[in-house]
Design an enzyme around this catalytic site. Structure first.
Site, short mmCIF file in Angstrom:
data_model
loop_
_atom_site.label_atom_id
_atom_site.label_comp_id
_atom_site.label_asym_id
_atom_site.label_seq_id
_atom_site.Cartn_x
_atom_site.Cartn_y
_atom_site.Cartn_z
CG ASP A 29 -1.71 1.23 1.42
OD1 ASP A 29 -1.91 1.95 0.42
OD2 ASP A 29 -2.14 1.49 2.56
CG ASP A 33 -5.91 3.27 0.44
OD1 ASP A 33 -5.03 2.39 0.52
OD2 ASP A 33 -6.54 3.50 -0.63
CG ASP A 37 -1.41 1.61 -3.78
OD1 ASP A 37 -0.20 1.50 -4.10
OD2 ASP A 37 -1.80 2.10 -2.70
CG ASP A 106 -6.81 -12.53 -13.48
OD1 ASP A 106 -7.62 -13.27 -14.09
OD2 ASP A 106 -6.24 -12.86 -12.44
CG ASP A 211 -11.55 -15.80 -13.45
OD1 ASP A 211 -10.81 -16.13 -12.52
OD2 ASP A 211 -12.79 -15.70 -13.33
CD GLU A 269 -9.36 -20.28 -12.35
OE1 GLU A 269 -9.33 -20.50 -11.13
OE2 GLU A 269 -10.22 -19.53 -12.86
CG HIS A 344 -6.21 -15.50 -6.30
ND1 HIS A 344 -5.73 -16.10 -7.45
CD2 HIS A 344 -7.51 -15.25 -6.54
CE1 HIS A 344 -6.70 -16.20 -8.33
NE2 HIS A 344 -7.80 -15.69 -7.82
CG ASP A 345 -8.82 -18.79 -6.43
OD1 ASP A 345 -9.28 -17.78 -5.85
OD2 ASP A 345 -8.86 -18.92 -7.67
C1 GLC Z 1 -11.48 -17.84 -10.48
C2 GLC Z 1 -10.70 -16.92 -9.58
C3 GLC Z 1 -11.40 -16.82 -8.27
C4 GLC Z 1 -12.78 -16.30 -8.50
C5 GLC Z 1 -13.54 -17.10 -9.55
C6 GLC Z 1 -14.74 -16.37 -10.04
O1 GLC Z 1 -11.52 -19.12 -9.99
O2 GLC Z 1 -9.39 -17.36 -9.48
O3 GLC Z 1 -10.70 -16.03 -7.36
O4 GLC Z 1 -13.50 -16.32 -7.30
O5 GLC Z 1 -12.76 -17.34 -10.68
O6 GLC Z 1 -14.36 -15.28 -10.83
CA CA Z 2 -3.50 2.16 -1.24
#
Ligand code: GLC
Ligand code: CA
Length: 585
Positions: A29, A33, A37, A106, A211, A269, A344-345
């Site tokens: 950050d 905030d 970013d 993404d 995605d 993905e 991140h999942d």
């Molecule tokens: C993908 C993303 C995930 C998101 C899902 C719906 O699996 O990696 O974070 O929740 O798509 O967009």
């Molecule tokens: Ca910030």
């Protein structure tokens, strides 16, 4: 003729690249905030370059109401003000390019936000020209009661349909209500997506992570899903939307219209399926679709079917089997893998597949690093993985789980239990046990930069709590320490880059029956790498002859420093020890 010729498919920059995934909200950050970013990312470009990163992939930074942390986009052509501006993005791109790194975006186009202009128009009336850009259907009447058009369950629980009072129809959302699915069968939708892609390519972006790209085509007629869980009305319906009937037609069109005109890195993905031949179709070069996909067979290893938030025990035998199959899969036809163990999942890899106790955390994180840098495919590192970041502790309550998937699942189970037990106050502690091991939230805690308050992530109030261990487990400390997980990753990346056999070589499993040791060889031309890892705390003794001929081999990577004399012609591996030997034949 060499016994093992060079790889059957040509080499490419995106095959040997080290990709680093940034979850912008939690990276750094710059303005206090509490939210990471673009300028924060810019400030850390040297950190990434130093580590050995070639490509930075940004999780979504577009305008979004954050119903699903930015995977619900309300404007594809702009940056959400919380992350900065288009100008900041241009600067970031320039900073990356100046350092010889690339930037990957993404692309989230199975669905938009319900606040996207396209959807606002679509829902404004049945005659609106964008009505057919989404998937609208009338409800079903059953015993005088109105029900959704089918029994599909949304991935984040409840019906996959929401009713619109105004036009008296339902729209499909495979994720939360605020993520309506686009209707890819409409050619105007596809054209609009190609335009979005061109917008970012023209601005200079170097590729896309796409995605849930394997769910854009739904089965004709949207039939009910079979009832697998009789206790529920809504059922998992991935058989009707994963790898659907027209998906390859659409991706081939994307390739012809957009991808083929540029030298991009592309990765799809592809969840909800482990079907190898289906996944191959996206990747095999002759099909002209994508460079590679994220298949989730390894990441799904410790979950029962359809329940990513529940932990199932896994065995090393299964782990080895999944990796072996994909490492060898259609190699001669040019199939190309992704190598990843975090994103991140998913919860942190050292907590899932290593051992995150004080005693073993660093050594097992380094061993998992050895695994990652010695597999064939494009290597993806998730922010914090290079520090051995681990899951947050069991003592944190439900309120620290910010993810909509965790919250919705918890509430659903709670209501079911309340109903079944006929009381308000039900025991939910077992669910929190599972969450502590499996929730996506563990990957989303702020990066731990130094020992200052909130790990130096922000000077303000962080949007999510920083893991408790930041005071002594952080980047600044690890940059100083030649024995740190960070230092090991940096070195291991150098080793991978020096030895093409690690990127492109063939794969052969050794000691397949061993319950605790994962060993394999990699061969390319006249180089051979021998990799051996002990997935346990106890010493493991193996017969080196089973690995091939170790005579004249050089130890090129090991997480215990210099190898000790094993003695007696045996190989003794200490707890979570990993070694890589190299032989020139
Ligand atoms: C993908 C993303 C995930 C998101 C899902 C719906 O699996 O990696 O974070 O929740 O798509 O967009
Ligand atoms: Ca910030």
């Amino acid at each position: 003729m060499l016994a093992h010729p060079d790889p059957p498919s040509p080499r490419a920059w995106w095959k040997s690249a080290i990709v680093y995934q940034i979850y912008p909200t939690s990276f750094f950050d710059s303005n206090g905030d509490g939210i990471g970013d673009l300028n924060g990312i810019h400030a850390k470009l040297d950190y990434l370059k130093d580590l050995g990163v070639d490509v930075v992939w940004l999780s979504p930074i577009y305008c979004s109401p954050l119903a699903d942390m930015g995977y619900d986009i309300s404007d594809y052509r702009n940056i959400d003000p919380r992350y900065g501006t288009l100008e900041d993005w241009d600067n970031l791109l320039q900073g990356a390019h100046q350092r010889g790194m690339k930037l990957m975006m993404d692309l989230v186009v199975n669905h938009t936000s319900d606040e996207h202009e396209w959807f606002l128009q679509s829902k404004s009336g049945k005659d609106n020209p964008k009505r057919d850009w989404y998937i609208w259907r009338p409800g079903k009447q059953v015993d005088g009661k109105r029900l959704p058009p089918n029994n599909w369950k949304s991935v984040f629980q409840g019906s996959a349909w929401d009713y619109d009072e105004n036009t008296k129809e339902y729209y499909l959302h495979l994720y939360v209500s605020k993520q309506p699915d686009l209707n890819w069968d409409n050619p105007d939708v596809r054209d609009a997506v190609w335009d979005v892609m061109r917008f970012w390519i023209n601005r200079g972006c170097d590729g896309f992570r796409m995605d849930v790209i394997n769910i854009i085509s739904k089965v004709e007629g949207l039939p009910d899903a079979p009832v697998v869980d009789a206790s529920q009305y809504y059922q998992s319906a991935s058989m009707h939307f994963a790898n659907g009937p027209r998906v390859h037609e659409y991706i081939k069109q994307m390739h012809a219209e957009v991808l083929s005109k540029h030298d991009l890195i592309t990765v799809g993905e592809t969840p909800f399926t482990h079907d190898a031949s289906q996944l191959a179709a996206y990747v095999l070069p002759q099909n002209k679709e994508l460079n590679m996909v994220f298949n989730f067979e390894l990441m799904d290893l410790d979950s029962p079917d359809y329940s990513p938030l529940v932990r199932k025990a896994w065995t090393l035998a299964e782990f080895k089997d999944v990796i072996r199959r994909w490492q060898q899969f259609k190699r001669d036809e040019g199939y190309w893998n992704t190598v990843f163990i975090e994103n991140h999942d998913h919860a942190r890899s050292v907590s899932r597949f290593g051992n995150d106790s004080n005693e073993w955390r660093a050594i097992s994180a380094k061993m998992l690093c050895i695994l990652e840098v010695t597999l064939t495919g494009t290597l993806y590192i998730y922010q914090g993985q290079e520090l051995g970041l681990k899951n947050f502790p069991r003592s944190w309550g439900l309120e620290e789980y910010k993810d909509v998937a965790s919250q919705n699942y918890y509430n659903l189970v709670k209501v079911q239990r309340q109903k079944a037990e006929g009381k308000e106050d039900v025991d939910m502690s077992d669910l929190l046990d599972h969450f502590q091991q499996k929730a996506r939230d563990h990957a989303r805690t702020p990066m731990q930069w130094d020992s200052s308050p909130n790990g130096g992530f922000t000077t303000g109030e962080p949007w999510m709590r920083v893991n408790d261990d930041y005071a002594n487990w952080n980047a600044a400390a690890q940059l100083q320490d030649p024995d740190s997980v960070y230092a090991f990753w940096k070195h291991a990346i150098e080793v991978r880059k020096q030895h093409d056999v690690l990127v492109y070589g063939s794969f052969e499993l050794k000691l397949p029956e061993h319950q605790q040791v994962f060993a394999y060889t990699r061969v390319l031309g006249d180089s051979e790498a021998i990799v051996v890892m002990n997935f346990g705390v106890n010493e493991a003794e193996i017969d080196p002859a089973r690995l091939g001929d170790l005579d004249g081999c050089l130890l090129i990577l090991g997480n215990y420093g210099a190898s000790r004399d094993d003695g007696g012609g045996r190989l003794n591996l200490r707890g979570y020890e990993g070694r890589v030997y190299l032989k020139q034949n």
